[in-house]
Design a protein around this motif. Structure first.
Motif, PDB file in Angstrom:
ATOM      1  N   LYS A  79       9.802  27.862  39.589  1.00  0.00           N
ATOM      2  CA  LYS A  79       9.217  26.557  40.000  1.00  0.00           C
ATOM      3  C   LYS A  79       8.874  26.676  41.521  1.00  0.00           C
ATOM      4  N   LYS A  80       9.916  26.936  42.343  1.00  0.00           N
ATOM      5  CA  LYS A  80       9.517  27.181  43.728  1.00  0.00           C
ATOM      6  C   LYS A  80       8.463  27.976  44.137  1.00  0.00           C
ATOM      7  N   HIS A  81       8.743  29.269  43.307  1.00  0.00           N
ATOM      8  CA  HIS A  81       7.645  30.258  43.519  1.00  0.00           C
ATOM      9  C   HIS A  81       6.414  29.622  43.231  1.00  0.00           C
ATOM     10  N   GLU A  82       6.168  29.302  41.918  1.00  0.00           N
ATOM     11  CA  GLU A  82       5.016  28.809  41.655  1.00  0.00           C
ATOM     12  C   GLU A  82       4.117  27.669  42.434  1.00  0.00           C
ATOM     13  N   LYS A  83       5.134  26.672  42.573  1.00  0.00           N
ATOM     14  CA  LYS A  83       4.644  25.644  43.648  1.00  0.00           C
ATOM     15  C   LYS A  83       4.338  26.075  45.213  1.00  0.00           C
ATOM     16  N   CYS A  84       5.160  27.196  45.583  1.00  0.00           N
ATOM     17  CA  CYS A  84       4.731  27.510  46.959  1.00  0.00           C
ATOM     18  C   CYS A  84       3.429  28.627  46.788  1.00  0.00           C
ATOM     19  N   ILE A  85       3.324  29.157  45.681  1.00  0.00           N
ATOM     20  CA  ILE A  85       1.934  30.082  45.737  1.00  0.00           C
ATOM     21  C   ILE A  85       0.956  28.874  45.465  1.00  0.00           C
ATOM     22  N   VAL A  86       0.784  28.200  44.803  1.00  0.00           N
ATOM     23  CA  VAL A  86      -0.130  27.011  44.926  1.00  0.00           C
ATOM     24  C   VAL A  86      -0.212  26.277  46.258  1.00  0.00           C
ATOM     25  N   LEU A  87       0.612  25.926  46.877  1.00  0.00           N
ATOM     26  CA  LEU A  87       0.572  25.562  48.133  1.00  0.00           C
ATOM     27  C   LEU A  87      -0.091  26.484  49.307  1.00  0.00           C
ATOM     28  N   TYR A  88      -0.017  27.872  49.009  1.00  0.00           N
ATOM     29  CA  TYR A  88      -0.430  28.722  49.760  1.00  0.00           C
ATOM     30  C   TYR A  88      -1.885  28.911  49.287  1.00  0.00           C
ATOM     31  N   GLU A  89      -2.277  29.013  48.114  1.00  0.00           N
ATOM     32  CA  GLU A  89      -3.677  29.075  47.931  1.00  0.00           C
ATOM     33  C   GLU A  89      -4.464  27.958  48.359  1.00  0.00           C
ATOM     34  N   ARG A  90      -3.750  26.661  48.037  1.00  0.00           N
ATOM     35  CA  ARG A  90      -4.735  25.358  48.627  1.00  0.00           C
ATOM     36  C   ARG A  90      -4.909  25.444  50.013  1.00  0.00           C
TER      37      ARG A  90
END
Length: 192
Positions: A79-90
């Motif tokens: 979940k951490k990786h998913e959320k951080c990747i989404v944050l990076y993309e945004r």
């Protein structure tokens, strides 16, 4: 001498009876000892079996808890990786929209097109903030504080666009440089 024969005769007559009583007493004492020993063995065997069952139960409980913690950690890391990747993309999208808006200021003749670009910048900023709120739980405290400060600076630039003003290229370059530093720290946070 007769006297000695009489004593020997009494001893020979009564000695088997005395030996019989002594033998019976020894037999009875040995029986009690064996009974106690057997009872203690039985109790120890029951206790040992009880402790084995208790140990097996504790082992299963600890194994289950360990497996649950491992699964929870694995899910947390995913979940951490998913959320951080989404944050990076945004964050990348927000910076890209700000750059795009800055680059097309000269080429946009109408106010409607400028307003449309401003709305896209604001929406990208809002999406980045939403992704940060979702990922904030998974970030360490220092990085979270840095990203919050970065969002304050982004909010300042977005407010310029929402008011129809232009942003200084130097401010935008500083914002991009800080963005690169935050991205490096975000990557390091993902590796930990």
């Amino acid at each position: 001498m007769e006297h000695i024969y009489a004593i020997l005769d009494i001893i020979v007559k009564y000695l088997p009876i005395i030996l019989c009583f002594i033998g019976f007493y020894k037999f009875h004492e040995q029986y009690k000892f064996n009974s106690k020993l057997e009872e203690q063995k039985t109790n120890l065997a029951k206790n040992l079996e009880h402790y084995k069952q208790e140990l097996a139960s504790l082992t299963e409980t600890v194994k289950y808890q360990h497996q649950k913690q491992l699964t929870d950690f694995s899910l947390f890391a995913t979940k951490k990786h998913e959320k951080c990747i989404v944050l990076y993309e945004r964050l990348c999208e927000a910076i890209a929209k700000i750059h795009h808006r800055k680059n097309i200021e000269v080429n946009l003749p109408s106010n409607e097109e400028i307003q449309k670009e401003n709305i896209e910048v604001i929406n990208a900023f809002n999406e980045a903030q939403k992704a940060f709120r979702e990922a904030g739980l998974y970030l360490d405290e220092n990085l979270s504080t840095e990203i919050e400060d970065y969002f304050d600076k982004l909010k300042f630039i977005v407010s310029f666009y929402s008011n129809g003003q232009n942003v200084d290229k130097k401010d935008l370059a500083l914002l991009v440089a800080e963005f690169d530093i935050i991205i490096i720290k975000l990557r390091e946070n993902l590796l930990n």
